[in-house]
Scaffold this motif. Structure first.
Motif, mmCIF file in Angstrom:
data_model
loop_
_atom_site.group_PDB
_atom_site.id
_atom_site.type_symbol
_atom_site.label_atom_id
_atom_site.label_comp_id
_atom_site.label_asym_id
_atom_site.label_seq_id
_atom_site.Cartn_x
_atom_site.Cartn_y
_atom_site.Cartn_z
ATOM 1 N N TRP A 49 22.854 32.369 50.102
ATOM 2 C CA TRP A 49 23.883 33.381 50.355
ATOM 3 C C TRP A 49 23.947 33.750 51.833
ATOM 4 C CZ3 TRP A 49 26.294 32.120 46.549
ATOM 5 C CH2 TRP A 49 25.795 32.108 45.247
ATOM 6 N N ARG A 107 32.029 34.396 47.487
ATOM 7 C CA ARG A 107 31.058 34.739 46.454
ATOM 8 C C ARG A 107 31.740 34.871 45.097
ATOM 9 N NH1 ARG A 107 25.640 36.753 46.369
ATOM 10 N NH2 ARG A 107 25.051 36.407 44.200
ATOM 11 N N LYS A 116 31.617 35.250 63.098
ATOM 12 C CA LYS A 116 31.548 36.676 62.862
ATOM 13 C C LYS A 116 31.967 37.461 64.087
ATOM 14 C CE LYS A 116 30.012 35.558 58.971
ATOM 15 N NZ LYS A 116 30.927 35.531 57.885
ATOM 16 N N ASN A 155 27.462 33.328 54.036
ATOM 17 C CA ASN A 155 28.019 34.332 54.941
ATOM 18 C C ASN A 155 28.188 33.784 56.352
ATOM 19 O OD1 ASN A 155 28.719 37.163 55.671
ATOM 20 N ND2 ASN A 155 26.867 36.996 56.897
ATOM 21 N N GLU A 156 27.314 32.858 56.742
ATOM 22 C CA GLU A 156 27.351 32.310 58.100
ATOM 23 C C GLU A 156 28.495 31.319 58.292
ATOM 24 O OE1 GLU A 156 24.187 30.255 61.256
ATOM 25 O OE2 GLU A 156 23.558 30.850 59.246
ATOM 26 N N GLN A 158 28.239 44.045 48.057
ATOM 27 C CA GLN A 158 27.633 43.041 48.922
ATOM 28 C C GLN A 158 28.316 42.983 50.289
ATOM 29 O OE1 GLN A 158 26.683 39.142 46.945
ATOM 30 N NE2 GLN A 158 27.365 40.231 45.127
ATOM 31 N N HIS A 159 29.647 43.121 50.290
ATOM 32 C CA HIS A 159 30.359 43.138 51.561
ATOM 33 C C HIS A 159 29.937 44.343 52.400
ATOM 34 C CE1 HIS A 159 33.502 42.291 54.425
ATOM 35 N NE2 HIS A 159 34.033 43.487 54.258
ATOM 36 N N THR A 186 20.670 38.594 57.263
ATOM 37 C CA THR A 186 21.580 38.530 56.119
ATOM 38 C C THR A 186 20.967 37.770 54.943
ATOM 39 O OG1 THR A 186 22.652 36.606 57.139
ATOM 40 C CG2 THR A 186 23.689 38.754 57.487
ATOM 41 N N LEU A 246 26.520 43.700 53.919
ATOM 42 C CA LEU A 246 26.562 42.824 55.085
ATOM 43 C C LEU A 246 26.999 43.575 56.342
ATOM 44 C CD1 LEU A 246 28.074 39.589 53.503
ATOM 45 C CD2 LEU A 246 25.733 39.934 54.308
ATOM 46 N N TYR A 304 33.356 36.333 52.901
ATOM 47 C CA TYR A 304 32.233 36.329 51.965
ATOM 48 C C TYR A 304 32.612 36.837 50.577
ATOM 49 C CZ TYR A 304 27.694 37.184 49.869
ATOM 50 O OH TYR A 304 26.632 37.190 49.013
#
Length: 459
Positions: free
Chosen positions: A154, A170, A17, A158-159, A349-350, A361, A353, A166
């Protein structure tokens, strides 16, 4: 913010990230466009994907077998439906008690342990002659722990995915889960007819066991994203923290309510067209698949990030036509077109985050998942009660109108907030500045000290 990690711990995996702080302004978009094929080159994506699919198949097959068994024992359609969909309603309890563990427990051990719990509890339902109240107690317990599983899964997704990965990841999960449910219901129905509900439940338990094995052997050890011990008090504190931000609060309401109300429309397909309900469900599934592919893969980020409200309006608008009692072909076309709008959840959802600290998260996504399932269950009950008093078509029209009203209300509230922020910029207090600096420093420290962190984040 309580419980945040700001330094690397042994066993951490490198983070993909970026170190940019989340804010109300859109971040620079990456020139790298991930593809579905590139997801499977991320080593831990495949075992997470396969184990999740196995659990969806197990849940679908087991739920059908259990509903059949309960109906055979009681003759009650209500208890049969409650046995199949009751776990979704139990997730609201897990969202208020267990979600702090989503970021404070090792993901591999947690997902493996939860799959083992489902294996044992499903086997018990198959092998033991449990009284009815015990059966529902087991079902409630399964729904309770499922709320934790969603947050862990989830958050881990994301990680392990690179920046901007993501929504695409997803969307692939959503597509496969839809196809798995269709195949699961068909397989479960055949097994129940050819064998028995008890044997079908054992097949479900075996699928859960396979998911546990896949998780244990395929995922790497990762330290928890946040420090501290999970507790009910910590869950409440983190829920309050996530809810304290007006933009996050609007995102949660937008993820839960418009979606749930339209699921209430879908719950009336059987009542609207008893002989053609399967066609309506299939067309709705096709529309959802099309929406996931379009939003997750085809649209560039700059276009995608502006489409949350239009997609939510598309989700509800076609159901207004049910006020005119359209024939089955037109109703099927409306269901397919409307379900494209479910792609809005990927955009939302994006955005969620980008507004959530990395250490939270899992909790944030788990709260979204539990709230969404709870609102879907409540909306289905509300739609059924409305249809009982009026008609299925009238109820579907009313639910769609309510969904549109909520969407427009949330859009107007967001516009007012942006106008106010432009006129009166928020003042960053000392405590807030320290928290933001700690979050950024911690993320940079983890990337510098983690093994293999020399690989640059994909931008």
């Amino acid at each position: 913010m309580r419980g945040f990690r700001t330094s690397n711990q042994p066993g951490d995996q490198p983070s993909n990230k970026p170190s940019d702080q989340p804010g109300d302004q859109p971040s620079p978009q990456s020139s790298y466009r991930p593809s579905y094929q590139s997801l499977f080159r991320t080593r831990e994506f495949t075992p997470l994907f396969v184990s999740s699919s196995l659990q969806v198949a197990a849940s679908t097959i087991g739920g059908l077998a259990l509903g059949t068994s309960v109906y055979a024992a009681t003759g009650s359609p209500f208890l049969s439906a409650l046995s199949m969909f009751g776990p979704s309603l139990a997730q609201v309890i897990g969202a208020t008690t267990l979600l702090s563990a989503a970021d404070r427990l090792p993901p591999r051990a947690t997902l493996t342990g939860l799959a083992v719990v489902f294996t044992a509890s499903t086997a018990a339902l198959a092998l033991l002659a449990l009284p009815l109240w015990t059966v529902f107690a087991v079902i409630a317990a399964q729904g309770l722990v499922a709320s934790l599983g969603g947050g862990v899964r989830w958050g881990l997704l994301n990680e392990i995915l690179p920046d901007d990965g993501y929504p695409l990841g997803r969307s692939l999960f959503n597509m496969l889960h839809g196809l798995t449910q269709i195949a699961g219901y068909a397989t479960g129905g055949a097994l129940v007819a050819l064998l028995s509900p008890a044997v079908t439940l054992l097949v479900s338990a075996a699928l859960y066991a396979a998911a546990a094995l896949c998780t244990a052997l395929g995922l790497s050890h990762r330290a928890p994203r946040a420090a501290g011990r999970p507790s009910v008090a910590e869950t409440w504190r983190t829920n309050a923290l996530l809810w304290s931000s007006a933009p996050r609060r609007r995102l949660y309401l937008g993820l839960w309510i418009p979606n749930g109300l339209v699921v209430g429309c879908e719950s009336l397909f059987v009542a609207y067209a008893p002989d053609r309900a399967g066609l309506l469900f299939a067309c709705a599934a096709f529309g959802m698949l099309l929406g996931d592919v379009t939003v997750g893969r085809l649209l560039p980020p700059r276009v995608r990030d502006r489409l949350a409200t239009p997609l939510l309006l598309l989700l509800a608008t076609p159901y207004l036509l049910f006020a005119f009692h359209p024939p089955t072909p037109a109703a099927a076309a409306c269901a397919a077109l409307a379900s494209v709008g479910f792609g809005a959840s990927l955009v939302q959802q994006h955005q969620l985050l980008t507004l959530t600290p990395p250490e939270l998260t899992g909790h944030a996504l788990g709260l979204h998942s539990s709230g969404m399932l709870t609102l879907q269950g409540l909306s289905a009950a509300l739609a059924g009660a409305t249809a009982q008093l009026t008609s299925p078509a009238t109820a579907m029209t009313a639910m769609a109108g309510a969904s549109m009203a909520v969407t427009l209300g949330l859009w107007a509230a967001g516009r007012d907030e942006r106008t106010t922020a432009a006129v009166f910029p928020p003042v960053l207090t000392t405590g807030t500045a320290a928290a933001e600096a700690g979050r950024t420093t911690g993320r940079r420290a983890r990337r510098r000290s983690a093994p293999g962190a020399a690989r640059p984040a994909r931008r």
